[in-house]
Structure formats: structure tokens, C-alpha cells
Design a protein around this motif. Sequence first.
Motif, short mmCIF file in Angstrom:
data_model
loop_
_atom_site.label_atom_id
_atom_site.label_comp_id
_atom_site.label_asym_id
_atom_site.label_seq_id
_atom_site.Cartn_x
_atom_site.Cartn_y
_atom_site.Cartn_z
N LYS A 406 0.89 -1.21 -0.17
CA LYS A 406 0.06 -0.01 0.06
C LYS A 406 0.84 1.31 0.04
N PHE A 407 2.09 1.10 0.56
CA PHE A 407 2.81 2.27 0.62
C PHE A 407 3.37 2.73 -0.82
N GLU A 408 3.62 1.58 -1.45
CA GLU A 408 3.94 1.63 -2.78
C GLU A 408 2.91 2.49 -3.76
N LEU A 409 1.65 2.16 -3.34
CA LEU A 409 0.73 2.83 -4.12
C LEU A 409 1.04 4.27 -4.05
N VAL A 410 0.99 4.79 -2.73
CA VAL A 410 1.28 6.18 -2.29
C VAL A 410 2.22 6.89 -3.30
N ARG A 411 3.44 5.99 -3.35
CA ARG A 411 4.63 6.56 -4.16
C ARG A 411 4.32 6.62 -5.71
N GLY A 412 3.95 5.27 -5.91
CA GLY A 412 3.59 5.19 -7.50
C GLY A 412 2.50 6.04 -8.05
N TYR A 413 1.42 6.62 -7.31
CA TYR A 413 0.50 7.38 -7.99
C TYR A 413 0.70 8.91 -7.47
N ARG A 414 1.76 8.96 -6.74
CA ARG A 414 2.24 10.34 -6.49
C ARG A 414 1.18 10.97 -5.71
N LEU A 415 0.61 10.34 -4.62
CA LEU A 415 -0.52 11.00 -3.74
C LEU A 415 0.30 11.88 -2.94
N GLY A 416 -0.93 12.71 -2.44
CA GLY A 416 -0.51 13.72 -1.23
C GLY A 416 0.22 13.22 -0.15
N GLY A 417 -0.47 11.95 0.45
CA GLY A 417 -0.10 11.53 1.63
C GLY A 417 -1.18 10.14 1.91
#
Length: 442
Positions: A406-417
Motif C-alpha cells: 500500500k505504501f508503494e501505491l502512495v509512491r507510485g500514484y504520487r499521492l499527497g499522503g
Amino acid sequence: MNRSICTGVLLCISLFLFGGHMKAEVIHITQKGDSLYKIGDRYNVTADQLAKLNGMPGERKLVQGQSILIPGQSYMVQPGDSLYKIAKRHQIPIDELMELNGLHSSLILTGDTLQIPQKEKTNVKVGAYFIPKDQGYNDEMMSALGRYLTTIYLFSYNPNQDGTLSSLPLNNSVAEAWRKGISPFATLTNLSGSGFDPELAHDLMANENKRKKLIENLYMVLDRHDYKGVVIDFEGLRPEDRSLFSSFIKQVGERLHPHNMEVHIAVPPMSGSRSPSYAAAYDYKTLGRYADSLFLMTYNWHWLGGASGPIAPIQEIKKTLDFATSVVPREKLMLGIPMYAYDWVVSKEGVKGKAYSVQHAISKYIQHESSIHYDEQSEAPWFRYKDEAGRTHEVWFEDPRSLLAKFELVRGYRLGGMGAWQLDFSIRQSETLLRSEFNVLK
């Protein structure tokens, strides 16, 4: 948040503020007969170091299939491992794994040592919900975990039928948050005596006088207690209230934004503008225009009233992110990551399941010496046990593998947080991983 979670499950995401780009841990999956001492001997670390890193209880028992974090970048190949499994577990490209280790084929042997590629840390905002209690408790929680947060959402203010708001015993929590460098937010819900109440929300939004009174009372609470803003957590809204809810958010923003106050919204997961149809009240595109942030409640695909299964399957989360990032600026999106477990009774109908923290799930599988299974498709761990009455339980939860995915999704989708529900059920493994993967923004 979801009512079933709200009644007893508290969730936390926390960050250590370390700089640099070193990956500090690898994920080891325990084998039959493993112990902290045996694992420590292999990796040249002490059992005490492993116990501290993983937040393990005094008895330090292990079960088969359990995820253990090991300090450093060196990983020892276990029986049943493959390059694909190792790369996927650590959320790294397999070609990078091969290149770093000078491999020209996928052949690896049990006992081989591989170096896990480093990842560059990225910056994220992190929020957590918090139910304030007495001042001693509040101060302790802020001191222990608050330094890892960008924002904290104090839960909750609930509206009455006339637009007035319930009180919340803050006991120094807002002032302490500011002292710790955290932006405190008030949480406004549509909770009533029957749970999240769509009729209450409809009445308050549809009646002009009540709506204006609610918004003004909200502003007064934020101003009086020195909040940075509000998180609006109106759940279960009627699909036909789509325009009404968007208009309400617009008016809240018009009242708060001139005073440098922010408007955040908790929204259910959606894969299209009106999909699923029961969540059509939440117009991501319009809400993203008026709000400063959308907290995506990307969990609860399986719930206690239904069949057992993964709470936050990765393939469903991706559908939500694919849609959300197509209509809302990425920097406005916060990924909700569950840190709770659902415990279903699967051997007898009509027996109510339970929701509890991941730490309690860990204690439960150690107590019953349950083997941990991992669903590769959904990126979720689970186990079974029998209770004193002989009934079979199935528990789905989160572990380092599922969290890292799930952390990789935050990184991969370039989310705010990312965000969590709520502060006082942090587990050490999540803190350790987050320290390695991200830098928190203040």
C-alpha cells in the motif's frame, strides 16, 4: 469513519523523521521451527534487536508464515523463495534485484544472500484520527507518536437536528498538537444515536436556515479552539443528495477559506463517477475542486456483516486510485490504510464477528499458534483459529508485506499522503517501515 470500525477499532499510521535513502529493513517470512534466536544468528543480529524492531511481546513466540523485519539490506533466501516472490514482497523491480546482485538468471538457492535495492525516500503528508481523553493520555500520545504526523483529526463533533454541535472534551489536545508541530483538525460527522445518519445529514444540508447555522457553528468551534480546519465525515449519504453535498462543501469552504482554515473530506472508495451506485452522493471531481484534501476510505470491501475476506484488497484500491487521480489533483488525495483486523466466525451462522487492532490479531495468532497465510492477489494476510466453544474463526489483518504494498501505491500514484484511524494503536512494524520509505511533511 465506517461505523463498525468506529465502535472499537483504532488505526494509526506514524512516521519516523530520518533522512537519507537507505532501505533499513528486509522482510523475512518465518519457517516452521524458527525463533528469534535462530533468525538472529542467520542475520548476525540479536534476538533483543529483532524483538524491539518488531514490537514483539515478552514471550517472543513466532508462528509459521509470520512477517518479521530484519535490519539492513541483506536477505537470506528461504525454502520456497523465488526472485519474483522476493522482489514482490519488497515492492522492487526484479531486474533491479538481479542487477544489484550480479545475477544473469533467476536461479537462486536456499541460503544465498541477496542485497535488496535501496529506495529513495519520498515526502508525504500523514494524518491520523484521535479520540481525546484525559490530559495525561493526550499528552502521552502526542509525545510518543505526534512527531510522526502532519495533521491530527480530533473525533468528533456531531450535529443536532437544529444545527448546533456536540461538545468534545479536548483536555489540552489541540494546544499540545500545535506544540508538537501538528496541524489539528476538528472532525464533523453525521453520527446520531443510530450511527451514521443520512437523514440527519440531508435535513441539515437541505434546510437553508439549519445549513447556515451548522456552518456558522462549525466556524465558531474552529476559531474558538484554534483548529487548522475541519474533516467532514458524512457517511452513507443518499445518492440523490449528490448535488446537495457538493453545494454544502462549497459553502463550508467559502466560510472557512478566507480565514486560512482548510476543508478536508472523508469519502468512500469509488471506481467511477457514480460507481458503486450507492456511493453516488460523493462527486470526487466537484468535491476535489472545493476541498483541500480528500481522505479515501480505501478499506472495508469485506465487513463483519458479510463473508470473510481481505479488508483492503490491493486490486480494488487500484481501481479507486485510477479513478480518483483522473478527476482530482494527486496532491489532494490521502490514501486510507487500515491497521485493524476483522475476526469472522466461519463455522456457524448468526454469530457476530469482531473488529480489533492488528496488535490484538498478532496476539491472537500467537496464542493459538495459527499459521499465517498470504493472499497474493489481494496482498493480505489471514489466519484461522478455534475458540473455546470449538467454533472456527477467520481473521484478516495487515502485516509488513501488505503495508509495504500500500505504501508503494502512495509512491507510485504520487499521492499527497496517507491517513489512518486512529492514533493510539500504532504497531512498531508500521513505524519501522514508514521510517524507511518516507519523510513526513510538516
